[in-house]
Scaffold this motif. Structure first.
Motif, PDB file in Angstrom:
ATOM      1  N   GLU A 125      -8.296  42.150   3.997  1.00 24.66           N
ATOM      2  CA  GLU A 125      -7.124  41.510   3.413  1.00 24.66           C
ATOM      3  C   GLU A 125      -6.239  40.849   4.473  1.00 24.66           C
ATOM      4  N   GLU A 126      -6.207  41.441   5.653  1.00 25.65           N
ATOM      5  CA  GLU A 126      -5.328  40.918   6.713  1.00 25.65           C
ATOM      6  C   GLU A 126      -6.116  40.812   8.009  1.00 25.65           C
ATOM      7  N   ILE A 127      -5.882  39.722   8.723  1.00 23.01           N
ATOM      8  CA  ILE A 127      -6.527  39.566  10.034  1.00 23.01           C
ATOM      9  C   ILE A 127      -5.429  39.411  11.081  1.00 23.01           C
ATOM     10  N   ILE A 128      -5.630  40.030  12.226  1.00 30.21           N
ATOM     11  CA  ILE A 128      -4.699  39.765  13.329  1.00 30.21           C
ATOM     12  C   ILE A 128      -5.450  39.125  14.487  1.00 30.21           C
ATOM     13  N   VAL A 129      -4.677  38.440  15.315  1.00 32.55           N
ATOM     14  CA  VAL A 129      -5.218  37.950  16.575  1.00 32.55           C
ATOM     15  C   VAL A 129      -4.217  38.336  17.653  1.00 32.55           C
ATOM     16  N   LYS A 130      -4.725  38.752  18.810  1.00 33.97           N
ATOM     17  CA  LYS A 130      -3.847  39.174  19.903  1.00 33.97           C
ATOM     18  C   LYS A 130      -3.934  38.140  21.016  1.00 33.97           C
ATOM     19  N   ILE A 131      -2.788  37.635  21.402  1.00 41.58           N
ATOM     20  CA  ILE A 131      -2.752  36.552  22.382  1.00 41.58           C
ATOM     21  C   ILE A 131      -1.756  36.899  23.484  1.00 41.58           C
ATOM     22  N   MET A 132      -2.099  36.622  24.726  1.00 45.18           N
ATOM     23  CA  MET A 132      -1.150  36.922  25.801  1.00 45.18           C
ATOM     24  C   MET A 132      -0.011  35.902  25.805  1.00 45.18           C
ATOM     25  N   GLY A 133       1.181  36.389  26.156  1.00 40.88           N
ATOM     26  CA  GLY A 133       2.412  35.588  26.116  1.00 40.88           C
ATOM     27  C   GLY A 133       2.295  34.186  26.687  1.00 40.88           C
ATOM     28  N   VAL A 152       5.855  41.177  19.313  1.00 41.37           N
ATOM     29  CA  VAL A 152       5.604  40.960  20.739  1.00 41.37           C
ATOM     30  C   VAL A 152       5.744  42.304  21.436  1.00 41.37           C
ATOM     31  N   LEU A 153       4.713  42.701  22.143  1.00 39.36           N
ATOM     32  CA  LEU A 153       4.762  43.930  22.930  1.00 39.36           C
ATOM     33  C   LEU A 153       4.964  43.499  24.382  1.00 39.36           C
ATOM     34  N   HIS A 154       6.177  43.772  24.894  1.00 36.04           N
ATOM     35  CA  HIS A 154       6.530  43.233  26.203  1.00 36.04           C
ATOM     36  C   HIS A 154       5.824  43.961  27.339  1.00 36.04           C
ATOM     37  N   HIS A 155       5.326  43.187  28.308  1.00 36.43           N
ATOM     38  CA  HIS A 155       4.635  43.731  29.496  1.00 36.43           C
ATOM     39  C   HIS A 155       3.627  44.813  29.094  1.00 36.43           C
ATOM     40  N   TYR A 156       2.807  44.510  28.150  1.00 35.49           N
ATOM     41  CA  TYR A 156       1.961  45.531  27.526  1.00 35.49           C
ATOM     42  C   TYR A 156       0.536  45.526  28.050  1.00 35.49           C
ATOM     43  N   VAL A 157      -0.013  44.330  28.305  1.00 34.32           N
ATOM     44  CA  VAL A 157      -1.414  44.246  28.749  1.00 34.32           C
ATOM     45  C   VAL A 157      -1.482  43.587  30.125  1.00 34.32           C
ATOM     46  N   LYS A 158      -2.632  43.759  30.780  1.00 32.84           N
ATOM     47  CA  LYS A 158      -2.803  43.142  32.096  1.00 32.84           C
ATOM     48  C   LYS A 158      -3.819  42.014  31.997  1.00 32.84           C
ATOM     49  N   SER A 161      -6.099  39.240  36.563  1.00 32.57           N
ATOM     50  CA  SER A 161      -5.675  39.461  37.952  1.00 32.57           C
ATOM     51  C   SER A 161      -4.845  40.743  38.080  1.00 32.57           C
ATOM     52  N   GLY A 162      -4.634  41.447  36.959  1.00 30.94           N
ATOM     53  CA  GLY A 162      -3.891  42.711  37.014  1.00 30.94           C
ATOM     54  C   GLY A 162      -2.396  42.559  36.757  1.00 30.94           C
ATOM     55  N   THR A 163      -1.940  41.342  36.446  1.00 30.71           N
ATOM     56  CA  THR A 163      -0.519  41.112  36.190  1.00 30.71           C
ATOM     57  C   THR A 163      -0.182  41.486  34.742  1.00 30.71           C
ATOM     58  N   LYS A 164       0.902  42.239  34.567  1.00 33.60           N
ATOM     59  CA  LYS A 164       1.286  42.617  33.200  1.00 33.60           C
ATOM     60  C   LYS A 164       1.836  41.417  32.430  1.00 33.60           C
ATOM     61  N   GLN A 165       1.435  41.321  31.194  1.00 29.36           N
ATOM     62  CA  GLN A 165       1.846  40.199  30.340  1.00 29.36           C
ATOM     63  C   GLN A 165       2.280  40.720  28.980  1.00 29.36           C
ATOM     64  N   ASP A 166       3.118  39.908  28.299  1.00 28.07           N
ATOM     65  CA  ASP A 166       3.447  40.218  26.904  1.00 28.07           C
ATOM     66  C   ASP A 166       2.191  40.044  26.054  1.00 28.07           C
ATOM     67  N   LEU A 167       2.103  40.833  24.995  1.00 30.64           N
ATOM     68  CA  LEU A 167       1.021  40.645  24.029  1.00 30.64           C
ATOM     69  C   LEU A 167       1.644  40.226  22.697  1.00 30.64           C
ATOM     70  N   VAL A 168       1.246  39.058  22.229  1.00 31.75           N
ATOM     71  CA  VAL A 168       1.761  38.552  20.950  1.00 31.75           C
ATOM     72  C   VAL A 168       0.727  38.862  19.876  1.00 31.75           C
ATOM     73  N   VAL A 169       1.166  39.563  18.837  1.00 34.64           N
ATOM     74  CA  VAL A 169       0.259  39.876  17.726  1.00 34.64           C
ATOM     75  C   VAL A 169       0.573  38.902  16.594  1.00 34.64           C
ATOM     76  N   MET A 170      -0.442  38.144  16.196  1.00 31.30           N
ATOM     77  CA  MET A 170      -0.262  37.192  15.093  1.00 31.30           C
ATOM     78  C   MET A 170      -1.072  37.687  13.899  1.00 31.30           C
ATOM     79  N   ARG A 171      -0.584  37.364  12.723  1.00 29.91           N
ATOM     80  CA  ARG A 171      -1.133  37.969  11.516  1.00 29.91           C
ATOM     81  C   ARG A 171      -1.421  36.912  10.457  1.00 29.91           C
TER      82      ARG A 171
END
Ligand SMILES: CC(C)(COP(=O)(O)OP(=O)(O)OC[C@H]1O[C@@H](n2cnc3c(N)ncnc32)[C@H](O)[C@@H]1OP(=O)(O)O)[C@@H](O)C(=O)NCCC(=O)NCCS
Length: 194
Positions: A125-133, A152-158, A161-171
Protein backbone atom coordinates in the motif's frame (compact mmCIF):
# COMPACT_ATOMS: atom_id res chain seq x y z
CA UNK A 1 8.62 -10.40 -16.33
CA UNK A 2 10.29 -9.08 -19.46
CA UNK A 3 9.32 -5.88 -21.17
CA UNK A 4 10.89 -4.01 -24.09
CA UNK A 5 10.53 -0.26 -23.64
CA UNK A 6 11.42 2.69 -25.83
CA UNK A 7 13.28 5.64 -24.33
CA UNK A 8 12.73 9.29 -25.22
CA UNK A 9 15.73 9.18 -27.59
CA UNK A 10 14.30 6.19 -29.47
CA UNK A 11 16.66 3.58 -27.99
CA UNK A 12 15.10 0.33 -26.82
CA UNK A 13 16.00 -1.44 -23.60
CA UNK A 14 14.71 -4.61 -22.01
CA UNK A 15 13.43 -4.47 -18.43
CA UNK A 16 13.64 -7.87 -16.77
CA UNK A 17 14.20 -9.45 -13.38
CA UNK A 18 17.81 -9.69 -12.27
CA UNK A 19 19.28 -13.18 -12.69
CA UNK A 20 21.81 -15.20 -10.74
CA UNK A 21 24.25 -14.91 -13.68
CA UNK A 22 24.16 -11.09 -13.64
CA UNK A 23 27.09 -10.61 -11.23
CA UNK A 24 29.65 -9.43 -13.83
CA UNK A 25 27.15 -7.23 -15.66
CA UNK A 26 25.94 -5.73 -12.38
CA UNK A 27 29.46 -5.04 -11.12
CA UNK A 28 30.37 -3.41 -14.45
CA UNK A 29 27.27 -1.21 -14.16
CA UNK A 30 28.13 0.02 -10.66
CA UNK A 31 31.85 0.48 -11.45
CA UNK A 32 30.92 2.72 -14.39
CA UNK A 33 28.77 5.07 -12.26
CA UNK A 34 30.29 8.49 -11.54
CA UNK A 35 31.47 9.01 -7.97
CA UNK A 36 28.62 11.38 -7.10
CA UNK A 37 26.04 8.69 -7.94
CA UNK A 38 27.92 6.00 -5.94
CA UNK A 39 28.69 8.18 -2.91
CA UNK A 40 25.14 8.19 -1.60
CA UNK A 41 24.13 4.60 -2.31
CA UNK A 42 23.25 2.48 0.70
CA UNK A 43 26.01 -0.08 0.17
CA UNK A 44 29.36 -0.06 -1.57
CA UNK A 45 28.20 -1.84 -4.69
CA UNK A 46 31.55 -1.34 -6.39
CA UNK A 47 32.77 -4.37 -4.38
CA UNK A 48 32.22 -7.76 -5.98
CA UNK A 49 31.27 -9.45 -2.70
CA UNK A 50 28.52 -6.89 -2.12
CA UNK A 51 27.13 -7.43 -5.62
CA UNK A 52 27.25 -11.21 -5.12
CA UNK A 53 25.48 -10.86 -1.78
CA UNK A 54 22.74 -8.66 -3.37
CA UNK A 55 22.13 -11.32 -5.99
CA UNK A 56 22.10 -14.15 -3.43
CA UNK A 57 19.56 -12.19 -1.36
CA UNK A 58 17.06 -12.51 -4.21
CA UNK A 59 16.47 -16.06 -3.02
CA UNK A 60 14.36 -14.46 -0.30
CA UNK A 61 10.88 -13.65 -1.56
CA UNK A 62 11.08 -10.24 0.15
CA UNK A 63 13.33 -8.66 -2.50
CA UNK A 64 12.61 -8.23 -6.18
CA UNK A 65 15.35 -6.79 -8.36
CA UNK A 66 14.82 -5.46 -11.86
CA UNK A 67 17.43 -4.43 -14.38
CA UNK A 68 17.23 -2.61 -17.68
CA UNK A 69 19.51 -4.13 -20.29
CA UNK A 70 20.82 -2.66 -23.55
CA UNK A 71 22.56 -5.31 -25.62
CA UNK A 72 24.42 -7.27 -22.95
CA UNK A 73 24.92 -4.28 -20.66
CA UNK A 74 22.93 -3.38 -17.53
CA UNK A 75 21.93 0.28 -17.75
CA UNK A 76 19.58 0.56 -14.75
CA UNK A 77 19.08 -1.29 -11.48
CA UNK A 78 15.93 -1.17 -9.38
CA UNK A 79 14.76 -2.96 -6.26
CA UNK A 80 11.56 -3.43 -4.35
CA UNK A 81 12.21 -4.57 -0.82
CA UNK A 82 9.12 -5.80 0.99
CA UNK A 83 8.97 -5.24 4.72
CA UNK A 84 8.87 -8.24 7.00
CA UNK A 85 5.60 -9.76 8.15
CA UNK A 86 3.63 -8.07 10.90
CA UNK A 87 2.67 -4.44 11.35
CA UNK A 88 4.61 -3.32 8.29
CA UNK A 89 3.73 -6.05 5.82
CA UNK A 90 1.82 -3.59 3.59
CA UNK A 91 5.02 -1.51 3.19
CA UNK A 92 7.96 -1.64 0.81
CA UNK A 93 11.08 0.31 -0.02
CA UNK A 94 12.20 1.16 -3.51
CA UNK A 95 15.72 1.79 -4.84
CA UNK A 96 16.67 2.91 -8.29
CA UNK A 97 19.85 3.80 -10.17
CA UNK A 98 20.16 4.63 -13.87
CA UNK A 99 23.50 4.74 -15.73
CA UNK A 100 24.52 8.31 -16.57
CA UNK A 101 24.33 7.93 -20.37
CA UNK A 102 20.73 6.70 -19.94
CA UNK A 103 19.52 9.32 -17.44
CA UNK A 104 16.87 11.91 -18.39
CA UNK A 105 15.46 9.67 -21.09
CA UNK A 106 12.50 8.42 -19.12
CA UNK A 107 14.16 5.17 -18.00
CA UNK A 108 13.92 6.01 -14.27
CA UNK A 109 10.18 6.63 -14.72
CA UNK A 110 9.71 3.38 -16.65
CA UNK A 111 11.62 1.36 -14.04
CA UNK A 112 9.66 3.03 -11.22
CA UNK A 113 6.44 2.17 -13.00
CA UNK A 114 7.40 -1.53 -13.15
CA UNK A 115 8.35 -1.49 -9.47
CA UNK A 116 5.00 0.14 -8.56
CA UNK A 117 3.14 -2.50 -10.56
CA UNK A 118 5.11 -5.22 -8.80
CA UNK A 119 4.34 -3.60 -5.47
CA UNK A 120 0.62 -3.46 -6.29
CA UNK A 121 0.65 -7.14 -7.28
CA UNK A 122 2.08 -7.94 -3.85
CA UNK A 123 -0.61 -5.92 -2.07
CA UNK A 124 1.81 -3.20 -0.99
CA UNK A 125 0.00 0.00 0.00
CA UNK A 126 2.86 2.39 0.75
CA UNK A 127 6.35 2.68 -0.68
CA UNK A 128 9.21 4.68 0.76
CA UNK A 129 12.48 5.77 -0.72
CA UNK A 130 15.47 6.86 1.36
CA UNK A 131 17.66 9.58 -0.06
CA UNK A 132 20.68 11.32 1.42
CA UNK A 133 20.26 15.04 2.15
CA UNK A 134 22.70 16.39 -0.45
CA UNK A 135 20.80 14.67 -3.28
CA UNK A 136 18.25 17.45 -3.74
CA UNK A 137 17.97 16.76 -7.47
CA UNK A 138 17.08 13.15 -6.78
CA UNK A 139 14.42 14.23 -4.27
CA UNK A 140 12.84 16.36 -7.01
CA UNK A 141 12.85 13.42 -9.39
CA UNK A 142 11.06 11.24 -6.84
CA UNK A 143 8.50 14.02 -6.30
CA UNK A 144 7.73 13.68 -9.99
CA UNK A 145 7.42 9.94 -9.49
CA UNK A 146 4.68 10.40 -6.88
CA UNK A 147 6.64 10.64 -3.60
CA UNK A 148 6.61 13.41 -1.01
CA UNK A 149 9.17 14.08 1.74
CA UNK A 150 7.91 12.63 5.01
CA UNK A 151 10.79 12.84 7.49
CA UNK A 152 14.38 13.94 7.83
CA UNK A 153 16.72 12.06 10.15
CA UNK A 154 19.56 14.48 10.79
CA UNK A 155 23.18 13.22 10.57
CA UNK A 156 21.80 9.70 10.53
CA UNK A 157 23.67 7.78 7.82
CA UNK A 158 27.22 7.79 6.50
CA UNK A 159 28.07 8.23 2.84
CA UNK A 160 30.71 6.09 1.16
CA UNK A 161 33.52 8.36 2.48
CA UNK A 162 32.26 7.97 6.07
CA UNK A 163 30.76 11.47 6.36
CA UNK A 164 27.47 11.66 8.27
CA UNK A 165 24.54 12.89 6.21
CA UNK A 166 20.85 13.61 6.71
CA UNK A 167 18.53 10.86 5.53
CA UNK A 168 15.35 12.04 3.82
CA UNK A 169 12.51 9.52 3.85
CA UNK A 170 10.02 10.03 1.03
CA UNK A 171 6.70 8.27 0.89
CA UNK A 172 4.25 7.27 -1.84
CA UNK A 173 0.76 5.95 -1.18
CA UNK A 174 -0.11 3.72 -4.11
CA UNK A 175 -3.87 4.26 -3.79
CA UNK A 176 -3.39 8.04 -3.98
CA UNK A 177 -1.02 7.53 -6.88
CA UNK A 178 -3.62 5.61 -8.90
CA UNK A 179 -6.00 8.53 -8.37
CA UNK A 180 -3.46 10.98 -9.80
CA UNK A 181 -2.85 8.93 -12.89
CA UNK A 182 -3.21 11.81 -15.30
CA UNK A 183 -0.16 13.36 -13.59
CA UNK A 184 2.79 14.01 -15.95
CA UNK A 185 5.00 11.24 -14.49
CA UNK A 186 2.51 8.47 -15.12
CA UNK A 187 1.51 7.51 -18.64
CA UNK A 188 -1.76 6.05 -19.84
CA UNK A 189 -0.20 2.64 -20.57
CA UNK A 190 0.18 2.27 -16.82
CA UNK A 191 -3.54 2.81 -16.33
CA UNK A 192 -4.26 0.02 -18.76
CA UNK A 193 -1.81 -2.46 -17.26
CA UNK A 194 -2.35 -2.04 -13.59
C1 LIG B 1 17.00 9.19 -9.78
C2 LIG B 1 17.29 8.54 -11.13
C3 LIG B 1 17.08 7.05 -11.00
C4 LIG B 1 16.29 9.09 -12.20
O1 LIG B 1 16.49 8.39 -13.43
P1 LIG B 1 16.21 9.04 -14.87
O2 LIG B 1 16.18 7.92 -15.86
O3 LIG B 1 17.15 10.14 -15.14
O4 LIG B 1 14.74 9.63 -14.69
P2 LIG B 1 13.74 10.14 -15.82
O5 LIG B 1 14.47 10.36 -17.12
O6 LIG B 1 12.59 9.20 -15.86
O7 LIG B 1 13.30 11.55 -15.25
C5 LIG B 1 12.10 11.78 -14.57
C6 LIG B 1 11.94 13.27 -14.32
O8 LIG B 1 12.79 13.66 -13.26
C7 LIG B 1 13.36 14.92 -13.57
N1 LIG B 1 14.83 14.81 -13.71
C8 LIG B 1 15.54 13.71 -14.05
N2 LIG B 1 16.86 13.97 -13.98
C9 LIG B 1 16.97 15.26 -13.59
C10 LIG B 1 18.07 16.12 -13.34
N3 LIG B 1 19.34 15.68 -13.47
N4 LIG B 1 17.82 17.38 -12.95
C11 LIG B 1 16.55 17.83 -12.84
N5 LIG B 1 15.46 17.06 -13.06
C12 LIG B 1 15.66 15.80 -13.42
C13 LIG B 1 12.78 15.40 -14.84
O9 LIG B 1 11.66 16.19 -14.54
C14 LIG B 1 12.36 14.14 -15.50
O10 LIG B 1 11.29 14.30 -16.35
P3 LIG B 1 11.49 15.11 -17.75
O11 LIG B 1 12.80 14.67 -18.34
O12 LIG B 1 10.29 14.66 -18.54
O13 LIG B 1 11.47 16.54 -17.40
C15 LIG B 1 18.72 8.87 -11.61
O14 LIG B 1 18.89 10.26 -11.58
C16 LIG B 1 19.81 8.22 -10.77
O15 LIG B 1 20.15 7.07 -11.01
N6 LIG B 1 20.40 8.94 -9.78
C17 LIG B 1 21.51 8.42 -8.96
C18 LIG B 1 21.11 7.27 -8.04
C19 LIG B 1 20.22 7.70 -6.89
O16 LIG B 1 20.55 8.64 -6.20
N7 LIG B 1 19.08 6.99 -6.71
C20 LIG B 1 18.15 7.32 -5.63
C21 LIG B 1 18.40 6.56 -4.37
S1 LIG B 1 17.45 5.07 -4.32
Amino acid sequence: MKKKVKLKDGREVLIREMRQDDTDRSLAFFLALPREDVTYLRRDVTRREVVEQRIRAMASDRIVRLVAVAGDEIVADGALELEAQGWSEHLAEIRLVVARPYQRKGLGTLMARELYLLAASKKVEEIIVKIMGPQEGVQNIFKRLGFHPEAVLHHYVKDISGTKQDLVVMRCNLEELWQKLDDHAIDSDWQRTR
